[in-house]
Design a protein around this motif. Sequence first.
Motif, PDB file in Angstrom:
ATOM      1  N   TRP A 133       0.832  -1.210   0.000  1.00  0.00           N
ATOM      2  CA  TRP A 133       0.000   0.000   0.000  1.00  0.00           C
ATOM      3  C   TRP A 133       0.863   1.255   0.000  1.00  0.00           C
ATOM      4  CZ3 TRP A 133      -0.598   4.302   3.030  1.00  0.00           C
ATOM      5  CH2 TRP A 133      -1.733   5.085   2.781  1.00  0.00           C
ATOM      6  N   VAL A 134       1.936   1.254   0.804  1.00  0.00           N
ATOM      7  CA  VAL A 134       2.841   2.405   0.852  1.00  0.00           C
ATOM      8  C   VAL A 134       3.518   2.611  -0.502  1.00  0.00           C
ATOM      9  CG1 VAL A 134       5.012   3.267   1.825  1.00  0.00           C
ATOM     10  CG2 VAL A 134       3.260   2.324   3.328  1.00  0.00           C
ATOM     11  N   ASN A 135       3.945   1.516  -1.139  1.00  0.00           N
ATOM     12  CA  ASN A 135       4.584   1.624  -2.458  1.00  0.00           C
ATOM     13  C   ASN A 135       3.640   2.212  -3.488  1.00  0.00           C
ATOM     14  OD1 ASN A 135       6.953   0.503  -1.455  1.00  0.00           O
ATOM     15  ND2 ASN A 135       6.413  -1.574  -2.063  1.00  0.00           N
ATOM     16  N   VAL A 136       2.395   1.759  -3.477  1.00  0.00           N
ATOM     17  CA  VAL A 136       1.396   2.269  -4.424  1.00  0.00           C
ATOM     18  C   VAL A 136       1.096   3.741  -4.134  1.00  0.00           C
ATOM     19  CG1 VAL A 136      -1.012   2.081  -5.179  1.00  0.00           C
ATOM     20  CG2 VAL A 136       0.364   0.017  -4.865  1.00  0.00           C
ATOM     21  N   ALA A 137       0.933   4.072  -2.848  1.00  0.00           N
ATOM     22  CA  ALA A 137       0.637   5.455  -2.463  1.00  0.00           C
ATOM     23  C   ALA A 137       1.770   6.396  -2.865  1.00  0.00           C
ATOM     24  CB  ALA A 137       0.392   5.534  -0.954  1.00  0.00           C
ATOM     25  N   THR A 138       3.012   5.941  -2.695  1.00  0.00           N
ATOM     26  CA  THR A 138       4.163   6.757  -3.091  1.00  0.00           C
ATOM     27  C   THR A 138       4.141   7.031  -4.579  1.00  0.00           C
ATOM     28  OG1 THR A 138       5.479   5.766  -1.312  1.00  0.00           O
ATOM     29  CG2 THR A 138       6.680   6.919  -3.059  1.00  0.00           C
ATOM     30  N   SER A 139       3.887   5.998  -5.361  1.00  0.00           N
ATOM     31  CA  SER A 139       3.833   6.153  -6.810  1.00  0.00           C
ATOM     32  C   SER A 139       2.745   7.137  -7.224  1.00  0.00           C
ATOM     33  CB  SER A 139       3.590   4.787  -7.461  1.00  0.00           C
ATOM     34  OG  SER A 139       3.461   4.910  -8.856  1.00  0.00           O
ATOM     35  N   LYS A 140       1.580   7.034  -6.604  1.00  0.00           N
ATOM     36  CA  LYS A 140       0.472   7.931  -6.947  1.00  0.00           C
ATOM     37  C   LYS A 140       0.783   9.373  -6.552  1.00  0.00           C
ATOM     38  CE  LYS A 140      -2.112   4.526  -8.392  1.00  0.00           C
ATOM     39  NZ  LYS A 140      -2.309   4.314  -9.853  1.00  0.00           N
ATOM     40  N   MET A 141       1.419   9.558  -5.385  1.00  0.00           N
ATOM     41  CA  MET A 141       1.751  10.903  -4.923  1.00  0.00           C
ATOM     42  C   MET A 141       2.752  11.579  -5.853  1.00  0.00           C
ATOM     43  SD  MET A 141       0.002  11.941  -2.431  1.00  0.00           S
ATOM     44  CE  MET A 141       1.001  13.414  -2.228  1.00  0.00           C
ATOM     45  N   VAL A 142       3.665  10.790  -6.422  1.00  0.00           N
ATOM     46  CA  VAL A 142       4.628  11.349  -7.383  1.00  0.00           C
ATOM     47  C   VAL A 142       3.884  11.968  -8.560  1.00  0.00           C
ATOM     48  CG1 VAL A 142       6.386  10.746  -9.096  1.00  0.00           C
ATOM     49  CG2 VAL A 142       6.573   9.889  -6.752  1.00  0.00           C
ATOM     50  N   TYR A 143       2.887  11.261  -9.078  1.00  0.00           N
ATOM     51  CA  TYR A 143       2.110  11.780 -10.204  1.00  0.00           C
ATOM     52  C   TYR A 143       1.345  13.042  -9.812  1.00  0.00           C
ATOM     53  CZ  TYR A 143       3.037   7.673 -13.085  1.00  0.00           C
ATOM     54  OH  TYR A 143       3.650   6.705 -13.843  1.00  0.00           O
ATOM     55  N   VAL A 144       0.790  13.030  -8.614  1.00  0.00           N
ATOM     56  CA  VAL A 144       0.041  14.205  -8.150  1.00  0.00           C
ATOM     57  C   VAL A 144       0.941  15.432  -8.076  1.00  0.00           C
ATOM     58  CG1 VAL A 144      -1.151  15.219  -6.158  1.00  0.00           C
ATOM     59  CG2 VAL A 144      -1.705  12.892  -6.886  1.00  0.00           C
TER      60      VAL A 144
ATOM     61  N   ILE B 112      -0.577  23.811  -1.389  1.00  0.00           N
ATOM     62  CA  ILE B 112      -1.005  22.452  -1.737  1.00  0.00           C
ATOM     63  C   ILE B 112       0.204  21.574  -2.058  1.00  0.00           C
ATOM     64  CG2 ILE B 112      -2.310  21.072  -3.397  1.00  0.00           C
ATOM     65  CD1 ILE B 112      -4.204  23.464  -3.703  1.00  0.00           C
ATOM     66  N   SER B 113       1.146  22.124  -2.829  1.00  0.00           N
ATOM     67  CA  SER B 113       2.339  21.360  -3.214  1.00  0.00           C
ATOM     68  C   SER B 113       3.192  21.016  -2.000  1.00  0.00           C
ATOM     69  CB  SER B 113       3.177  22.161  -4.222  1.00  0.00           C
ATOM     70  OG  SER B 113       2.459  22.371  -5.416  1.00  0.00           O
ATOM     71  N   GLU B 114       3.300  21.956  -1.057  1.00  0.00           N
ATOM     72  CA  GLU B 114       4.102  21.712   0.137  1.00  0.00           C
ATOM     73  C   GLU B 114       3.481  20.619   0.999  1.00  0.00           C
ATOM     74  OE1 GLU B 114       5.135  24.546   3.759  1.00  0.00           O
ATOM     75  OE2 GLU B 114       6.328  25.043   1.980  1.00  0.00           O
ATOM     76  N   GLY B 115       2.161  20.636   1.122  1.00  0.00           N
ATOM     77  CA  GLY B 115       1.483  19.587   1.882  1.00  0.00           C
ATOM     78  C   GLY B 115       1.647  18.226   1.227  1.00  0.00           C
ATOM     79  N   ALA B 116       1.535  18.189  -0.099  1.00  0.00           N
ATOM     80  CA  ALA B 116       1.720  16.934  -0.830  1.00  0.00           C
ATOM     81  C   ALA B 116       3.155  16.440  -0.702  1.00  0.00           C
ATOM     82  CB  ALA B 116       1.350  17.132  -2.304  1.00  0.00           C
ATOM     83  N   LEU B 117       4.113  17.368  -0.691  1.00  0.00           N
ATOM     84  CA  LEU B 117       5.522  16.998  -0.551  1.00  0.00           C
ATOM     85  C   LEU B 117       5.782  16.354   0.806  1.00  0.00           C
ATOM     86  CD1 LEU B 117       8.511  17.061  -1.387  1.00  0.00           C
ATOM     87  CD2 LEU B 117       8.606  19.418  -0.550  1.00  0.00           C
TER      88      LEU B 117
END
Length: 299
Positions: free
Chosen positions: A28-39, A134-139
């Motif tokens: 789940w963490v690996n998938v979430a990391t990948s998705k966050m990169v795209y965001v 928004i970008s800082e929170g996502a980072l």
Amino acid sequence: MYSGFLIVIVPLVLGYLVALKQQKNIHWVNVATSKMVYVILFLMGISLSHLDNLAQNIQNIGLYSVTVLACVSAANLLALWGLDKRLSKTVEGEGELLSKWHLILESVQLIFVIAAGFIIGLFISPELIDIDTISEGALVLLLLFIGCQLRNSGLQLREILLNSWGIKIALVMMTSSWIGGLVAALLLDIPLSNGLALASGFGWYSLSGILITDGLSPVFGGAAFMIDLGRELLAILIIPSLIRLYPSTAIGYAGATAMDFTLPMIQKSGGNGYVPLAIVSGFILSLSSPLFISLFLAL
């Protein structure tokens, strides 16, 4: 001055403290990391679209990218080749040729994510969205996931410390990158600290562009992304031809991606014997990249 450094270090350390035992949670963490990169890359595209003097800034991104990539690559390849000559090491094992094109396409698709954000950003007024917040929170969220990934990669500290070859590759890679970054900064007439930050991505394009956008500007962030994406594409092309004669050069130039994205090509082209070496050097560079980028940005 060090607030940006803390924004990187604190979530990275907090994420590293989380030990996951169940495989489904790690997945789940690996998938979430990948998705966050795209965001975040999508948000980077929106930031670029809101720049003033857009044509001039895009030209600057191209100039910074080509200059830093050329200087850093030349320094890396020369230094890593010297390491190969000094060590004269190879690992027994038969490798095979692996198609490069699917890996290249996976890298290039990230450019389309930024392009999509850029196009959509043209139709969104900067007053309607606080893209920086928004970008800082996502980072911060992404760094939490990355710290957790590094902790649960399965690599123990003992394995790293006992692999002196992998440590040497990582140290040569880092040092030569900084030399190239300093030369590029002098050629571009930008602050030396900016050149060092741009050179410290070590191929981790999905993180370097985000960090430098947050710490400097979308122009430098866009350049960082292109520099490290260019490194990865070049690594994909040179690994099959170099790894059997110059393993330190092939694995070292892959940088942080040697432990994940380019690992299948290293394994297929060089054999299983090079996998531990690639993972150790890639792990050290992955852990070092956000730390040094944030440190140089704080100077």
